[in-house]
Design an enzyme around this catalytic site. Sequence first.
Site, PDB file in Angstrom:
ATOM      1  CG  PHE A   1      -4.903  -2.803   4.703  1.00 19.84           C
ATOM      2  CD1 PHE A   1      -4.456  -2.799   6.014  1.00 19.84           C
ATOM      3  CD2 PHE A   1      -5.690  -3.860   4.284  1.00 19.84           C
ATOM      4  CE1 PHE A   1      -4.782  -3.826   6.885  1.00 19.84           C
ATOM      5  CE2 PHE A   1      -6.027  -4.896   5.147  1.00 19.84           C
ATOM      6  CZ  PHE A   1      -5.573  -4.882   6.458  1.00 19.84           C
TER       7      PHE A   1
ATOM      8  CD  GLU B   1      -1.430  -2.533   1.557  1.00 19.85           C
ATOM      9  OE1 GLU B   1      -0.269  -2.611   2.032  1.00 19.85           O
ATOM     10  OE2 GLU B   1      -2.138  -3.531   1.368  1.00 19.85           O
TER      11      GLU B   1
HETATM   12  C1  LIG Z   1      -1.639  -4.744   4.676  1.00 23.93           C
HETATM   13  C2  LIG Z   1      -2.652  -5.636   4.084  1.00 23.93           C
HETATM   14  N1  LIG Z   1      -3.046  -5.443   2.815  1.00 23.93           N
HETATM   15  C3  LIG Z   1      -4.000  -6.234   2.267  1.00 23.93           C
HETATM   16  C4  LIG Z   1      -4.557  -7.237   2.998  1.00 23.93           C
HETATM   17  C5  LIG Z   1      -5.669  -8.093   2.399  1.00 23.93           C
HETATM   18  N2  LIG Z   1      -5.176  -9.476   2.189  1.00 23.93           N
HETATM   19  C6  LIG Z   1      -5.410 -10.461   3.092  1.00 23.93           C
HETATM   20  S1  LIG Z   1      -4.705 -11.927   2.674  1.00 23.93           S
HETATM   21  C7  LIG Z   1      -4.113 -11.283   1.223  1.00 23.93           C
HETATM   22  C8  LIG Z   1      -3.328 -12.147   0.288  1.00 23.93           C
HETATM   23  C9  LIG Z   1      -2.187 -12.804   0.974  1.00 23.93           C
HETATM   24  O1  LIG Z   1      -1.489 -13.648   0.092  1.00 23.93           O
HETATM   25  P1  LIG Z   1      -0.534 -14.769   0.709  1.00 23.93           P
HETATM   26  O2  LIG Z   1       0.341 -14.163   1.727  1.00 23.93           O
HETATM   27  O3  LIG Z   1       0.137 -15.446  -0.436  1.00 23.93           O
HETATM   28  O4  LIG Z   1      -1.506 -15.770   1.449  1.00 23.93           O
HETATM   29  P2  LIG Z   1      -2.381 -16.944   0.767  1.00 23.93           P
HETATM   30  O5  LIG Z   1      -3.135 -16.352  -0.369  1.00 23.93           O
HETATM   31  O6  LIG Z   1      -1.419 -17.964   0.291  1.00 23.93           O
HETATM   32  O7  LIG Z   1      -3.290 -17.423   1.849  1.00 23.93           O
HETATM   33  C10 LIG Z   1      -4.454  -9.914   1.116  1.00 23.93           C
HETATM   34  C11 LIG Z   1      -4.100  -9.053  -0.006  1.00 23.93           C
HETATM   35  C12 LIG Z   1      -4.125  -7.406   4.325  1.00 23.93           C
HETATM   36  N3  LIG Z   1      -4.643  -8.352   5.134  1.00 23.93           N
HETATM   37  N4  LIG Z   1      -3.160  -6.612   4.840  1.00 23.93           N
END
Ligand SMILES: Cc1ncc(C[n+]2csc(CCOP(=O)(O)OP(=O)(O)O)c2C)c(N)n1
Lengths: 325, 297
Positions: free
Chosen positions: A86, A61
Amino acid sequence: MLKFQPKEHKATRLGFGEALVELGHENPNVVVLGGDVTGSVRTDLFMKAFPNRFFSVGIAEQDMMGTAAGLAIAGKIPFASTYGEFATGRPFDQIRQSIAYSELPVKICASHCGITVGQDGATHQSLEDIALMRVLPHMTVASPCDYHQAKKMVKASMHLKNPLYLRFFRDNSTVFTSPDSPFQFGKADTLIDGSDVTIIACGLQVWEVILAEEILAKDGISVRVINMHTIKPIDVETINKAAEETGAIVTAEDHQKHGGLGSAVAEVLVQHCPTPQEFVAVNDTFGESGLGEELMKKYGINKDAIVKAVHRVIERKKSNRFSRR
Amino acid sequence: MKILDTNELKEISQQLRRDVIKMLMISKSGHSGGPLGSADIFSSLYFHILNIDPKNPKWDGRDYFFLSAGHYCPVWYAALARRGYFPLNELTTLRKINGRLQGHPAPVHTHGVPGVEVASGALGQGLSIAVGCSLGLRLDNKANHVYVFLGDGELNEGQIWEAAMTAGHHKVDNLIAIVDRNDCQIDGRTSNVMGLEPLVDKWKAFNWHVLECNGNNIDDFISTIKQAKDLKGKPKVIVARTFMGNGVSFMQDDYKWHGVPPNDEQGKQALAEIPPTKYGDFIEFEWEKEINLVSVK
Ligand SMILES: Cc1ncc(C[n+]2csc(CCOP(=O)(O)OP(=O)(O)O)c2C)c(N)n1
C-alpha cells in the site's frame, strides 16, 4: 561455525519506530503520516511522543503521498509509512509525479514487506515493491538486515535530499550486527570474505545467507557474503570486485525475481563483468497464506534454496559457460 | 432452497459467529471484530436475500456479491460453506498453506473458493468493481442485483468516492452498497482516525438513494434491503449500524478486536456466550468432548 552470533530477536519495524522518535527530538521539522496501521508499522511511538507532528490521513495511501509531498514543500521532513504494497503499488503515480519527478525529500517507509508476512496472504505480501521503487529516477531504495541497521538507516536518511524508499519487515528477526558498526547508503557491507562464490542479499535474507554459509563452509566452499542494504544506487565497485575475485554470484531476496535485487546486480554484471549468477527469489508467482517459514520453503527462498543455488552456480563456473575464467 | 424466516436466520447468525470463533482459534491469526459484527448481514444475504445457486456458482442469473473489505472473509467463508459452496470441514483450513481459505479472499480459479468473484484485501477497490458489473448487466438488460459490502474505515479510500461518483453519474440502480457502520477501524474510532460524518449527506451529494438501518437486527436489515430494491433511478446505499465483535461481551464495540483472533481462553469464553445451534459446529475441540461427556453423565 556460524560467523555471526545471534544476539536477540527484534523487528526492523521497531528499529524504524524508535529511530523516528530520536529524530523527532533532534529535529522539530520531522513529521510523520499515518494510514490507520500506526501500531503495526510502529509510528505509534512517534505519534505518542509528538502528537502535533503526527498526521492521520486515514486509509488513503494516495492522499498520504500527496500530503507528504506538500509537507516537504513547506519545509518539513515527512516520513510516510504503511504496509509495503500500500506504500508502493497503490500510490505509485502519486509517488512518481509528486515525489520522484518533483525530487522532494519524502521518506517512504514500508513495513510488512515480503512473503514472510505470511498468513494475510498474497494481497498483503509485497513482492514487487523493490522493482517499483527502483525504476523511479531520483529514488534511493534500501532495506536493512536487522533491527540495528534499520535504526541507523533511518537516522542516516535525514541527510538525503532526494526521495527515499525503505523496506522493513513485520517479524522479529535475528539481530546480529552491532549498534556501532558503520552504515552508509550505497556502500555495501562485506560480512564474510570468501573466494569461491559470492552471495549478495538484502533484508532478512541476509541472515538466511549467513545460515547457508555455515552449511557451505562445512562442504569446503569459501563463500563471500555481501549485505547489499542499498539496492539503489547500487554499490557497483563491490559487485565488480566480488565477480572478479570469486567468479560466481548468487543473489537472495524476499521479492519477485524480476526487477528486484537480483536484477539490479545482473544489470551491473552484464555491463562490467559478465559472471554466472543464480537468483534466489520468488519466481514470477503470487504468494499465498501460510506461516513465514513454510512459505520461504515452498517458494524457494530459505537457506536450503540458497545452498542449492550456490552449488548450481559453482557448476556453471566450472563449466565455464558465461564465465570469464 | 427455501427462504429462511427471521428466527431461523438468527440461529444461522449465531452459528456463523461460532464458526468464526472456531476458525480463528485454529488459524491463530485473522480478524474477529468485523466478521462477528456482520454475521447478521451475512446470514440475511446468503439465506434470504441473494438469488444464488451454490451448486452452480457461475449461474448467469445469480445476484452478484462483492466483499470489498476483504478482511471480513472469515464470516463470508462460514456463510459460503454453510450455504453449500464448499465442504464445511474446509473451515479448519483458514489461512493455512496449500489451502483455499486465503487470509484475504481469492477467486476459485486462482487460490480461492467458489462464490468469490474477485480478489480483495487491499481496501477500497470493490465498489468500482461492483459498479462495472452493474453497468455490464444493465447493458444486457439483465435483472440480476449487485451487492457490495464496504467497511466504514474503508470509505477513507479515494477510489470509493470516485466509484460513488461514477455510479451516481450512470444511475446504476441495480446496485446496492452496504456500509458496515461500526465506527471502528484499526487505529481507533472512525471519528478519531478520519471523520466520515455527515455520511448520509455525503452519499446523497453523490446522487445515491441512502437508507439507514440496524445491521444487527435481521428484520430491520431485510426490510431495508427490500425497500432499497424498490427504489429506482439511482444507486442505493444502506448504512447499516453494527457493533464490532457483536455477540461476544468482551469484544463488543471495541476497535482493539479489529484484527486479532481470540486466544484459547478467550475463544472458550466467547463460545460459552454463543450457545450451540441445531446446525452443529464444523469441528468439536478435544476440550469440548470432555465437557460434553461430563454433562451427559
Ligand atoms: C489499501 C489498504 N490499506 C490499508 C489496509 C490495512 N487495513 C486492513 S483493515 C483496515 C481497517 C479497515 O477498517 P474498516 O473498513 O472500518 O473495517 P473494520 O475495522 O470495521 O473491520 C486497514 C487499515 C488495507 N487492507 N488496504
